[in-house]
Design an enzyme around this catalytic site. Structure first.
Site, PDB file in Angstrom:
ATOM      1  N   HIS A  54       1.209  -1.101  -0.367  1.00 24.91           N
ATOM      2  CA  HIS A  54      -0.229  -0.151  -0.477  1.00 24.91           C
ATOM      3  C   HIS A  54       0.876   0.989  -0.070  1.00 24.91           C
ATOM      4  CE1 HIS A  54      -3.893  -2.187   0.508  1.00 24.91           C
ATOM      5  NE2 HIS A  54      -2.669  -3.156   1.259  1.00 24.91           N
ATOM      6  N   ASN A 127     -10.380  -2.981   1.914  1.00 23.15           N
ATOM      7  CA  ASN A 127      -9.406  -2.809   0.293  1.00 23.15           C
ATOM      8  C   ASN A 127     -11.366  -2.732  -0.443  1.00 23.15           C
ATOM      9  OD1 ASN A 127      -7.393  -3.808   0.839  1.00 23.15           O
ATOM     10  ND2 ASN A 127      -7.308  -6.157   0.389  1.00 23.15           N
TER      11      ASN A 127
END
Length: 485
Positions: A54, A127
């Site tokens: 990320h 997510n």
């Protein structure tokens, strides 16, 4: 209007910010030029280690407003009444690529929300997909290594990607999501967000429920084809950042509607899928979506580094009324996320403005460490219990206790009646239109056909055959055609 005086970091005025001090005109520079040395030294240290996953992200501030009563399921204060608003920060991200990667790529997207509640910060880290590739955290470092740049070639290798998936049949469901039409969102505004994991809610009577979070975009879901994404990434690698920034600056504030699926705790043991398996969903016909509220983003950060790069989300930041479940992946993340931030940002990262509580004040006995700014006064004690009116425990658990039984050791997850690795992947495939299926097959074949080893290809094909015979046959034919060209 007189200009403000430029100073060094110690506050001394700077006489010349255009020319370095030298030994005469054209001579070598002087070590005594404190302003030059300070500028260069700070410049060398402007960046911190990027996130292992990320790394590339965008973010914005906003608020969450409760629209429906859920007090029968949780006593969380920020969900305690219709109309209640809570400020928040939301960070979007890609997963596998580095900080310098492009936004428009086929990759899951992080959807991490920090609610600044009156009972402390609540971090919900998920997510844009309701499932994930693996269900045990011990496999996570290996999974990420397989997806990121190869240590020898320095690039993402199809051999590594598909070899890991070949040995991880539980990934078939998420692979079907990722290679489908929603694998490349058109923007962060045009995708859903999910808590992904299973969490626990506890109501005021101590009754426990398991929940899954679904943030449905109010802008509508829009995605890119592989060709469209490649073109966009070439024109603007920061396409999703650009879109989010400009939309909020124009006053077009993106929003999502939060729904939850709620399962009474007693249902979990006999449910046909393991409700704590991150590779599985709960079908909506079993546990319908129930609306909770609305999330709105209305302000861009003033400094991307300070507020997006240094934003730290930890799934173990719970508030009363919300807690963990036995989801193995969630259990692993309860440690890993906070530990990653302590490495990247230091033990005092929770004192940074973007991470600090906004609606309450943190009161604890954490002291010292790198960049400590948490002085409590000359008489404050750094131990507990004490006789000096320091902060004390409440004795009230945040959530209901989870029952445990059995022997310690390494165990596979308990098997429920429908707990194979392929059933839900097949269900997802059968939900798709004929056009969606064709694009899915083409996307999978495009990557799988690049794998150099036949046995790895065969292992992956077996997964698609097990999910659905037509699915497997079409992928196999497409891979064969591409390899024969």
């Amino acid at each position: 209007m007189s200009k403000r005086v430029l100073t060094t970091e110690s506050g001394a005025p700077v006489a010349d910010n255009q020319n370095s001090a030298s030994a005469g005109i054209g001579g070598p520079l002087l070590l005594q030029d404190q302003h030059l040395l300070e500028k260069l030294a700070r410049f060398n240290r402007e960046r911190i280690p990027e996130r292992v996953v990320h790394a590339r992200g965008s973010g914005a501030y906003g608020y969450f407003e409760v629209t429906d009563d859920v007090t029968g399921f949780t006593h969380a204060d920020f969900l305690s009444g219709v109309g209640k608003r809570t400020r928040l920060f939301l960070r979007f991200s890609t997963v596998a690529d580095s900080l310098g990667g492009a936004d428009a790529v086929r990759d899951p997207r992080g959807f991490a929300v920090k609610f600044y509640t009156e009972q402390g910060n609540y971090d919900l880290v998920g997510n844009n997909t309701p499932v994930f590739f693996i269900k045990d955290p011990i496999k996570f470092p290996d999974f990420i290594h397989s997806q990121k740049r190869d240590p020898f070639t320095g690039r993402q290798e199809p051999d590594n990607v598909w070899d890991f998936w070949a040995h991880s049949p539980e990934a078939t469901h998420q692979v079907t999501w990722l290679m489908g039409d929603r694998g490349i969102p058109a923007s962060y505004r045009h995708m859903n967000g999910y808590g992904s994991h299973t969490y626990q809610w506890t109501n005021g009577e101590g009754e426990a429920f398991f929940v899954k979070y679904h943030f449905k975009t109010n802008q509508g879901v829009r995605s890119l084809s592989s060709d469209q994404a490649a073109e966009l990434a070439g024109k603007d690698a920061s396409s999703h950042q650009t879109d989010l920034l400009q939309a909020i600056e124009r006053g077009v504030n993106p929003s999502w509607t939060l729904h939850v699926q709620i399962m009474p705790a007693a249902d979990a043991a006999e449910y046909r899928f393991n409700p704590f398996d991150l590779t599985k969903v709960w079908p909506h016909r079993d546990y319908p979506l129930q609306r909770v509220g609305r999330l709105v983003l209305d302000r861009n950060p003033d400094n991307v580094f300070a507020e997006v790069e240094q934003a730290a989300f930890s799934p173990n930041n719970f508030v009363p009324g919300i807690g963990p479940s036995p989801d193995k992946m969630l259990q692993g993340r309860l440690f890993a996320y906070a530990d990653a931030h302590r490495y990247r940002l230091g033990v005092n990262h929770t004192l940074l403005a973007v991470n600090a509580p906004r609606a309450t004040t943190a009161q604890n006995y954490g002291r010292d460490g790198l960049m400590a700014t948490n002085s409590q006064g000359r008489s404050a004690k750094n131990y507990e219990p004490n006789s000096y009116n320091g902060p004390a425990e409440t004795g009230r658990a945040l959530s209901a206790p989870l029952p445990v039984t059995g022997h310690t050791g390494t165990h596979e997850a308990p098997q429920h009646t429908k707990d194979d690795d392929f059933y839900q992947a097949g269900e997802l495939y059968r939900l798709m239109s004929s056009e969606e299926r064709s694009r899915l097959v083409a996307n999978i074949a495009g990557g799988l056909s690049q794998v150099s080893r036949d046995d790895v290809i065969e292992k992956n094909l077996a997964h698609f055959h097990a999910a659905d015979p037509e699915y497997g046959r079409r992928v196999e034919e497409a891979v064969r055609a591409l390899r024969e060209d």
